[in-house]
Design a protein around this motif. Structure first.
Motif, PDB file in Angstrom:
ATOM      1  N   MET A   1       0.937  -0.884  -0.254  1.00 55.28           N
ATOM      2  CA  MET A   1      -0.188   0.123  -0.087  1.00 55.28           C
ATOM      3  C   MET A   1       0.864   1.078   0.042  1.00 55.28           C
ATOM      4  O   MET A   1       1.565   1.269   1.336  1.00 55.28           O
ATOM      5  CB  MET A   1      -1.204  -0.047   1.215  1.00 55.28           C
ATOM      6  CG  MET A   1      -2.099   0.615   0.829  1.00 55.28           C
ATOM      7  SD  MET A   1      -2.496   1.017   2.665  1.00 55.28           S
ATOM      8  CE  MET A   1      -3.006  -0.579   2.299  1.00 55.28           C
ATOM      9  N   ARG A  35      -5.473  -1.503 -11.819  1.00 59.49           N
ATOM     10  CA  ARG A  35      -5.143  -1.447 -10.925  1.00 59.49           C
ATOM     11  C   ARG A  35      -3.570  -0.627  -9.900  1.00 59.49           C
ATOM     12  O   ARG A  35      -2.753  -0.783 -10.423  1.00 59.49           O
ATOM     13  CB  ARG A  35      -4.696  -2.987  -9.646  1.00 59.49           C
ATOM     14  CG  ARG A  35      -4.279  -3.580  -9.893  1.00 59.49           C
ATOM     15  CD  ARG A  35      -4.534  -4.917  -9.296  1.00 59.49           C
ATOM     16  NE  ARG A  35      -3.136  -5.948  -8.892  1.00 59.49           N
ATOM     17  CZ  ARG A  35      -4.107  -6.496  -8.333  1.00 59.49           C
ATOM     18  NH1 ARG A  35      -4.706  -7.587  -8.461  1.00 59.49           N
ATOM     19  NH2 ARG A  35      -2.199  -7.417  -8.082  1.00 59.49           N
ATOM     20  N   SER A  37      -1.953  -0.008  -6.247  1.00 62.74           N
ATOM     21  CA  SER A  37      -1.631  -0.745  -4.424  1.00 62.74           C
ATOM     22  C   SER A  37      -0.555  -0.318  -3.538  1.00 62.74           C
ATOM     23  O   SER A  37      -0.709   0.701  -3.628  1.00 62.74           O
ATOM     24  CB  SER A  37      -2.351  -2.287  -4.326  1.00 62.74           C
ATOM     25  OG  SER A  37      -2.576  -2.262  -2.910  1.00 62.74           O
ATOM     26  N   SER A  38       0.690  -1.305  -3.496  1.00 61.59           N
ATOM     27  CA  SER A  38       1.383  -0.739  -3.304  1.00 61.59           C
ATOM     28  C   SER A  38       2.425  -0.554  -4.295  1.00 61.59           C
ATOM     29  O   SER A  38       3.201  -0.576  -4.251  1.00 61.59           O
ATOM     30  CB  SER A  38       2.009  -2.038  -2.390  1.00 61.59           C
ATOM     31  OG  SER A  38       1.667  -3.486  -3.514  1.00 61.59           O
ATOM     32  N   SER A  56       7.016   1.452  -9.349  1.00 57.60           N
ATOM     33  CA  SER A  56       6.424   1.231  -7.418  1.00 57.60           C
ATOM     34  C   SER A  56       7.796   2.864  -7.931  1.00 57.60           C
ATOM     35  O   SER A  56       8.670   2.748  -8.359  1.00 57.60           O
ATOM     36  CB  SER A  56       6.761   0.484  -6.573  1.00 57.60           C
ATOM     37  OG  SER A  56       8.403  -0.142  -7.107  1.00 57.60           O
ATOM     38  N   ASP A 201      -0.028 -12.646   0.336  1.00 58.06           N
ATOM     39  CA  ASP A 201      -1.242 -12.483  -0.663  1.00 58.06           C
ATOM     40  C   ASP A 201      -1.646 -12.975  -1.887  1.00 58.06           C
ATOM     41  O   ASP A 201      -1.691 -12.820  -3.053  1.00 58.06           O
ATOM     42  CB  ASP A 201      -0.661 -11.037  -1.452  1.00 58.06           C
ATOM     43  CG  ASP A 201      -1.726  -9.944  -1.446  1.00 58.06           C
ATOM     44  OD1 ASP A 201      -3.145 -10.166  -0.884  1.00 58.06           O
ATOM     45  OD2 ASP A 201      -1.534  -8.866  -2.280  1.00 58.06           O
ATOM     46  N   ASP A 220       1.528 -11.317  -8.594  1.00 60.19           N
ATOM     47  CA  ASP A 220       1.853 -10.543  -7.677  1.00 60.19           C
ATOM     48  C   ASP A 220       2.762 -11.073  -6.237  1.00 60.19           C
ATOM     49  O   ASP A 220       2.251 -10.820  -5.374  1.00 60.19           O
ATOM     50  CB  ASP A 220       0.351  -9.837  -7.182  1.00 60.19           C
ATOM     51  CG  ASP A 220       0.358  -8.511  -6.290  1.00 60.19           C
ATOM     52  OD1 ASP A 220       1.151  -7.764  -6.564  1.00 60.19           O
ATOM     53  OD2 ASP A 220      -0.101  -8.031  -5.987  1.00 60.19           O
ATOM     54  N   ARG A 284      -1.759  -3.936   8.384  1.00 62.25           N
ATOM     55  CA  ARG A 284      -3.077  -2.944   7.639  1.00 62.25           C
ATOM     56  C   ARG A 284      -3.136  -1.840   7.553  1.00 62.25           C
ATOM     57  O   ARG A 284      -3.342  -0.877   7.161  1.00 62.25           O
ATOM     58  CB  ARG A 284      -4.201  -3.957   7.672  1.00 62.25           C
ATOM     59  CG  ARG A 284      -4.582  -3.313   6.666  1.00 62.25           C
ATOM     60  CD  ARG A 284      -6.084  -3.774   5.820  1.00 62.25           C
ATOM     61  NE  ARG A 284      -5.635  -5.883   5.620  1.00 62.25           N
ATOM     62  CZ  ARG A 284      -7.002  -6.555   5.930  1.00 62.25           C
ATOM     63  NH1 ARG A 284      -7.968  -6.187   6.542  1.00 62.25           N
ATOM     64  NH2 ARG A 284      -6.188  -7.890   5.056  1.00 62.25           N
ATOM     65  N   SER A 291      -0.468   5.484   3.976  1.00 56.40           N
ATOM     66  CA  SER A 291      -1.102   5.682   2.910  1.00 56.40           C
ATOM     67  C   SER A 291      -1.550   7.375   3.157  1.00 56.40           C
ATOM     68  O   SER A 291      -1.412   7.868   1.899  1.00 56.40           O
ATOM     69  CB  SER A 291      -1.883   4.746   3.098  1.00 56.40           C
ATOM     70  OG  SER A 291      -2.409   4.874   1.047  1.00 56.40           O
ATOM     71  N   VAL A 307     -11.378   7.044  -1.976  1.00 52.43           N
ATOM     72  CA  VAL A 307     -10.770   7.130  -1.313  1.00 52.43           C
ATOM     73  C   VAL A 307      -9.955   7.032   0.015  1.00 52.43           C
ATOM     74  O   VAL A 307     -10.083   6.058   0.795  1.00 52.43           O
ATOM     75  CB  VAL A 307      -8.758   6.307  -2.196  1.00 52.43           C
ATOM     76  CG1 VAL A 307      -8.045   5.744  -2.082  1.00 52.43           C
ATOM     77  CG2 VAL A 307      -9.530   5.527  -3.700  1.00 52.43           C
ATOM     78  N   PHE A 311     -10.503   4.418   3.332  1.00 52.06           N
ATOM     79  CA  PHE A 311      -9.058   3.572   3.686  1.00 52.06           C
ATOM     80  C   PHE A 311      -9.470   4.315   5.419  1.00 52.06           C
ATOM     81  O   PHE A 311      -8.649   3.441   6.020  1.00 52.06           O
ATOM     82  CB  PHE A 311      -7.301   4.156   3.205  1.00 52.06           C
ATOM     83  CG  PHE A 311      -7.075   4.488   2.128  1.00 52.06           C
ATOM     84  CD1 PHE A 311      -7.526   3.267   1.625  1.00 52.06           C
ATOM     85  CD2 PHE A 311      -5.870   4.614   1.299  1.00 52.06           C
ATOM     86  CE1 PHE A 311      -7.469   2.584   0.204  1.00 52.06           C
ATOM     87  CE2 PHE A 311      -5.047   3.594   0.655  1.00 52.06           C
ATOM     88  CZ  PHE A 311      -5.624   2.631   0.178  1.00 52.06           C
TER      89      PHE A 311
END
Length: 322
Positions: A1, A35, A37-38, A56, A201, A220, A284, A291, A307, A311
């Motif tokens: 994330m 998508r 995410s991280s 990333s 994951d 992933d 998490r 985040s 978002v 979150f």
């Protein structure tokens, strides 16, 4: 994330993706956002075959850890484990970089997975195959020796959580939870039968089912970490276990049946499940704190507010569980 502020910059006008894709052969006009995410992930085509560009920000990852991830995937592929493959760039590299004003981005391209994604309506037979697939990965992990850099381990996760919570001294319950888990995990035995590099994951959005041969193709691996195999099981089953660790849920029972047919589970492993679930939730929570930091972005896109609300809602729910 990743930090939401980094997500806004990385997605702006798709500029980073358009710059990075030039390092791989591709069909013009096929690059599309998939998508984030991280990492950021874009789909594209080359000679009408589908591929995925993943990149990333250097705050989120490092070349050494990406290299360790790719080496583990290549090891799995060499042992006929069904996972996607990294693709060499036109420069003969698996990892390419681009420097922007905000920092450096690291990119990798992967082949697409065979099969279809499943949802929470997964059948008991498919759950058995799911568990069997994870156990097969753990069997290979037992004898894996990294070529160069090792992936992070569970202690690095605890360190990351600690660093984040130090910036939030009011999160006293979370800090107490970290202290309890640190002491408990340090008492868990470690051997090649219960510990190694895990996917971390192995959930339904990262596995693709081939109905004909009952095999899952896996994507992933960027969260791969050295830890207890039981943690991988708990993370995979997160949507089905519930807060009460419901091991008699039909999907959970079928998953564990499939897993145990390849890699036996003992009572000690199962007794650790609740602690690993707590670790997963605390990690998490800390990642959500990370985040949301600095997410007040000037001229923010419309999606950012939605978002942030999501979150913040999940963060608050997790906080109430400590």
């Amino acid at each position: 994330m990743m930090k939401l502020s980094n997500m806004v910059r990385g997605l702006a006008s798709d500029a980073v993706a358009k710059s990075l894709i030039q390092n791989w052969e591709h069909d013009e006009g096929t690059l599309t956002f998939w998508r984030a995410s991280s990492n950021f992930v874009y789909a594209f085509e080359n000679k009408q075959e589908k591929y995925f560009l993943r990149f990333s920000y250097d705050q989120e990852s490092s070349i050494e850890q990406i290299t360790a991830e790719l080496e583990f995937m290549e090891y799995l592929k060499s042992n006929d484990y069904p996972c996607v493959s990294p693709i060499l760039s036109v420069n003969g590299k698996y990892i390419e970089t681009v420097l922007k004003s905000e920092g450096t981005y690291f990119a990798v391209v992967f082949s697409s997975a065979h099969g279809n994604t499943l949802d929470e309506n997964i059948t008991e037979v498919q759950c058995e195959d799911w568990g069997r697939s994870l156990a097969s990965l753990h069997q290979l992990s037992k004898v894996y020796e990294p070529v160069s850099t090792k992936r992070f381990n569970w202690q690095d996760i605890l360190w990351k959580i600690d660093v984040m919570l130090q910036a939030y001294p009011d999160e006293k319950e979370a800090t107490e939870e970290l202290d309890i888990l640190t002491e408990r995990l340090q008492s868990f035995p470690i051997s090649n039968t219960n510990y190694g590099i895990i996917h971390y994951d192995f959930q339904l959005d990262n596995i693709f089912y081939e109905e004909n041969n009952r095999v899952f193709s896996v994507i992933d691996f960027d969260d791969a970490v050295y830890s207890w195999y039981a943690l991988d099981i708990v993370t995979a089953l997160d949507d089905f276990l519930g807060d009460d660790m419901n091991l008699v849920h039909s999907q959970v029972k079928s998953f564990l049946k499939g897993y145990s047919s390849v890699f036996p589970l003992n009572n000690e492993d199962i007794n650790q499940f609740s602690y690993f679930q707590r670790l997963m939730k605390l990690y998490r929570f800390s990642k959500l704190l990370w985040s949301l930091e600095g997410s007040e972005v000037v001229d923010a896109p419309k999606w950012l507010d939605d978002v942030k609300l999501k979150f913040a809602r999940v963060r608050d729910e997790l906080r109430r569980g400590f």
